[in-house]
Design a protein around this motif. Structure first.
Motif, PDB file in Angstrom:
ATOM      1  N   ASP A 366       0.552 -81.567 120.795  1.00  0.00           N
ATOM      2  CA  ASP A 366       1.903 -82.112 120.729  1.00  0.00           C
ATOM      3  C   ASP A 366       1.881 -83.528 120.141  1.00  0.00           C
ATOM      4  O   ASP A 366       1.496 -84.489 120.813  1.00  0.00           O
ATOM      5  CB  ASP A 366       2.526 -82.121 122.133  1.00  0.00           C
ATOM      6  N   ALA A 367       2.302 -83.652 118.903  1.00  0.00           N
ATOM      7  CA  ALA A 367       2.261 -84.952 118.219  1.00  0.00           C
ATOM      8  C   ALA A 367       3.158 -85.976 118.895  1.00  0.00           C
ATOM      9  O   ALA A 367       2.851 -87.179 118.902  1.00  0.00           O
ATOM     10  CB  ALA A 367       2.660 -84.778 116.752  1.00  0.00           C
ATOM     11  N   ASP A 368       4.276 -85.542 119.458  1.00  0.00           N
ATOM     12  CA  ASP A 368       5.178 -86.487 120.120  1.00  0.00           C
ATOM     13  C   ASP A 368       4.488 -87.163 121.298  1.00  0.00           C
ATOM     14  O   ASP A 368       4.596 -88.382 121.487  1.00  0.00           O
ATOM     15  CB  ASP A 368       6.442 -85.768 120.605  1.00  0.00           C
ATOM     16  N   ILE A 369       3.775 -86.385 122.097  1.00  0.00           N
ATOM     17  CA  ILE A 369       3.077 -86.954 123.246  1.00  0.00           C
ATOM     18  C   ILE A 369       1.938 -87.856 122.798  1.00  0.00           C
ATOM     19  O   ILE A 369       1.774 -88.976 123.302  1.00  0.00           O
ATOM     20  CB  ILE A 369       2.567 -85.823 124.167  1.00  0.00           C
ATOM     21  N   VAL A 370       1.148 -87.411 121.833  1.00  0.00           N
ATOM     22  CA  VAL A 370       0.027 -88.210 121.349  1.00  0.00           C
ATOM     23  C   VAL A 370       0.505 -89.557 120.817  1.00  0.00           C
ATOM     24  O   VAL A 370      -0.081 -90.609 121.102  1.00  0.00           O
ATOM     25  CB  VAL A 370      -0.754 -87.440 120.266  1.00  0.00           C
ATOM     26  N   ASN A 371       1.587 -89.548 120.066  1.00  0.00           N
ATOM     27  CA  ASN A 371       2.065 -90.796 119.474  1.00  0.00           C
ATOM     28  C   ASN A 371       2.803 -91.684 120.471  1.00  0.00           C
ATOM     29  O   ASN A 371       2.821 -92.910 120.316  1.00  0.00           O
ATOM     30  CB  ASN A 371       2.912 -90.488 118.245  1.00  0.00           C
ATOM     31  N   LEU A 372       3.385 -91.104 121.494  1.00  0.00           N
ATOM     32  CA  LEU A 372       3.929 -91.918 122.579  1.00  0.00           C
ATOM     33  C   LEU A 372       2.804 -92.665 123.291  1.00  0.00           C
ATOM     34  O   LEU A 372       2.913 -93.868 123.577  1.00  0.00           O
ATOM     35  CB  LEU A 372       4.694 -91.047 123.576  1.00  0.00           C
TER      36      LEU A 372
END
Length: 508
Positions: A366-372
């Protein structure tokens, strides 16, 4: 993403390695009682429909971000919907990580997922501090399997997987990175530098024209050694700790003492000539300054670091001046290169390992979680410049510069000034070579007394030898004599026994 240099990565590993020496007996004694308590809790939580809070532990290289709670809340919005869980960071300053994480483990404090590394991994498995993940990966971690592929096998000890490696960007081998302005001044074409010996004339010319400049910027003890510039050591698989290695310049799988090999002797002699010529700072053995910081201050000509596709662009952005890269050691892919940093579920500290694995799986998918995790909240802590490029907001309250640490690093945004080509894994893999021991990790619990004694000896000698600060003709024999007295031969024999069995089992 402001990619950390391998030296920074190794600094983190050196600090984390202290965990292996902290209260190991206490950890073993607490295993059964804590395990029984948490086993019951795990069953209760698994059967419950209540939202579960996942405690996610990792060290922080700088200050703990002020806006940590706000980022946790944003991540929890996603995880609440996807896996019915919220996330709380146990973000601990790196200087306190070894002690605090060990206290959490031995005290049975809740900790669902934690960072470990290749130097600590086998010891934690031997002390039964980590949960076997095979079934969890099959049931809740298919995204991890997809992201890591065969790399996941490198984490297998005695047939089981106890941690999932961070899926790093292509790194390996070594290179020298040189200031282009001074290289141009020397009149020497970088394309003519093919070997370590070719550096001699370059260093001499640079030193004569710039006597107040450090020709080679060293790194702090415990990070990437200066021997990384010596091509003769490119064929050494250190088998994770250098205490018994494979010399792959031959076809033999005999484990040998690194410090008695001719390649190591020759490397030390080369470094000694550089030190005596004034190319290496006299205080190199005691330096606390990272080589990139020395470069930024304009006090050095070159630094050494891991190699990688177009990595001179990353180096140039990091030090604020144009750099030229020359590869030195060919990339040799070893177990520690794959393991590096790893994520594990503590055996006695998670109330719900299934939920822990579901979240760990999201960090690989999940890119959203990684980047958060890496950059915080869009519009508050960073702004988007394009779909995959961001700019951090200065003094935003969330300055976490360690995107090399979490899940699948390929999911992270690029930061302004970074080049997509530095992520070209195919270009890297085309020139890399796999060690025949790739995937092997020794369990040295049977020689833990000798291991502790030998590590005390290496701490006394290695830094001085590997910066050229002492005469190897005099000091290296003393070093090897003390290593033998401390029990290095017993460690080598144990590694050999386990490696032979592993090679036979894997038909290599």
């Amino acid at each position: 993403m402001k990619r950390a240099k391998k030296a920074t990565w190794l600094t983190l590993i050196a600090a984390m390695a202290l965990m292996t020496a902290c209260n190991s007996n206490q950890a073993t004694n607490n295993t059964n009682a804590a395990g029984a308590n948490n086993a019951n809790a795990s069953t209760e939580q698994t059967d419950s429909a209540e939202t579960y809070e996942i405690v996610f532990g990792f060290p922080v290289l700088g200050n703990v971000p002020a806006d940590l709670a706000a980022v946790e809340a944003e991540i929890s919005k996603i995880t609440k919907e996807k896996i019915n869980a919220t996330v709380k960071f146990a973000a601990i300053p790196i200087g306190q990580w070894a002690q605090q994480s060990n206290l959490m483990l031995t005290g049975g404090e809740k900790l669902d997922i934690m960072l470990t590394d290749f130097s600590a991994y086998s010891g934690m498995v031997a002390r039964k501090q980590l949960l076997a993940l095979d079934d969890l990966i099959e049931q809740q971690g298919q995204g991890i399997k997809t992201a890591l592929g065969d790399k996941l096998e490198a984490a297998r000890i005695d047939g089981k997987i106890y941690a999932t490696p961070v899926n790093q960007l292509p790194l390996g081998g070594s290179a020298i990175y040189m200031r282009k302005d001074i290289l141009d001044q020397s009149g020497i074409d970088a394309s003519t530098i093919k070997t370590t010996d070719d550096l001699d004339n370059l260093f001499k010319t640079v030193h004569e024209k710039n006597p107040d400049l450090a020709v080679i910027a060293p790194t702090p003890t415990g990070t990437m050694p200066m021997t990384s510039l010596v091509q003769g050591l490119a064929n050494i698989d250190t088998l994770t700790d250098s205490l018994g290695v494979l010399d792959l310049s031959t076809d033999s799988t005999k484990v040998v003492n690194l410090y008695e090999t001719q390649a190591y002797v020759d490397a030390l002699k080369k470094l000694r000539t550089w030190y005596e010529a004034g190319y290496v700072p006299k205080d190199a053995v005691n330096t606390k300054v990272n080589n990139t910081d020395l470069m930024k201050s304009g006090k050095a000509f070159s630094l050494y670091d891991s190699d990688g596709p177009n990595k001179e662009k990353t180096s140039s952005a990091s030090v604020g001046m144009e750099m030229v890269r020359v590869s030195m050691q060919q990339p040799l892919v070893r177990t520690q290169d794959v393991l590096g940093l790893d994520w594990a579920i503590p055996a006695n500290n998670s109330d719900n390992p299934e939920k822990a694995m579901e979240f760990l799986n999201l960090t690989y998918t999940d890119a959203d979680i990684v980047n958060l995790i890496n950059f915080g909240i869009e519009g508050k802590h960073y702004t988007k410049k394009s779909d995959n490029v961001i700019a951090r907001v200065a003094n935003s309250g969330y300055e976490l510069h360690q995107s090399f640490m979490f899940g699948d690093v390929a999911l992270t945004y690029l930061e302004e000034g970074q080049d997509e080509s530095t992520r070209d894994a195919a270009a890297f893999e085309a020139i890399s070579v796999d060690s025949p021991a790739l995937g092997f990790t020794a369990n040295l619990d049977a020689v833990k007394t000798e291991l502790a004694a030998v590590k005390n000896v290496t701490a006394q000698y290695v830094a001085a030898l590997e910066t050229g600060s002492v005469d190897p003709d005099k000091i290296l024999p003393q070093f090897n004599e003390k290593l033998k007295a401390a029990g290095i031969d017993k460690i080598i024999a144990e590694k050999q026994k386990q490696l032979d069995a592993w090679l036979a089992a894997n038909k290599k």
